[in-house]
Motif scaffolding. Structure first.
Motif: not given
Length: 148
Positions: A125-144
């Motif tokens: 659960v924790v690993e999948s959650t932090i991986m999803a966080d990194l994917e959201r960060f990647r999307d956030y960085a791409m928008k920036a």
């Protein structure tokens, strides 16, 4: 008594290191991409300390975190000094136009919780959650990156 669990995940972000570092090192922005983090507040009296609040499914945890090491464009290392026991590091690898972001997190869970839940299930659960966080960060960085 706590049992410590540790997880590491990484992602490649198609953005230059300066942008990726700048976004991640602004700790108060983390709730933008970290699902369970409700807030991060840098302490005015000591910028090495930050107050974190995690909220999920009716559970709420807070802790005070201390930055142990910062090497610009390479690493931010921390540990909690009170509240929810945790420690970790975020590492950055420059790939000449893109960046690798590797997050390692260790956290202490109370012995009673370890007995209540299977550590392997909790770990997934924790690993999948932090991986999803990194994917959201990647999307956030791409928008920036698009808005530069």
């Amino acid at each position: 008594m706590s049992n410590w669990l540790e997880h590491s995940v990484q992602i490649e972000v198609d953005a230059p290191m300066e942008l990726v570092w700048g976004l991640w090192s602004d700790l108060e922005q983390m709730p933008q991409w970290m699902k369970w983090i409700d807030s991060v507040k840098i302490l005015d009296e000591n910028p090495e300390l930050s107050r974190w609040k995690l909220a999920s499914g009716g559970l709420e945890f807070t802790w005070l975190s201390k930055i142990l090491k910062v090497v610009p464009h390479q690493i931010i290392q921390w540990e909690s000094v009170d509240g929810l026991p945790n420690r970790g590091a975020i590492r950055f690898y420059d790939r000449q136009g893109s960046s690798i972001v590797r997050l390692s997190v260790a956290y202490g869970i109370p012995g009673w919780l370890g007995k209540l839940m299977d550590n392997l299930f909790l770990g997934r659960v924790v690993e999948s959650t932090i991986m999803a966080d990194l994917e959201r960060f990647r999307d956030y960085a791409m928008k920036a990156k698009e808005n530069q």
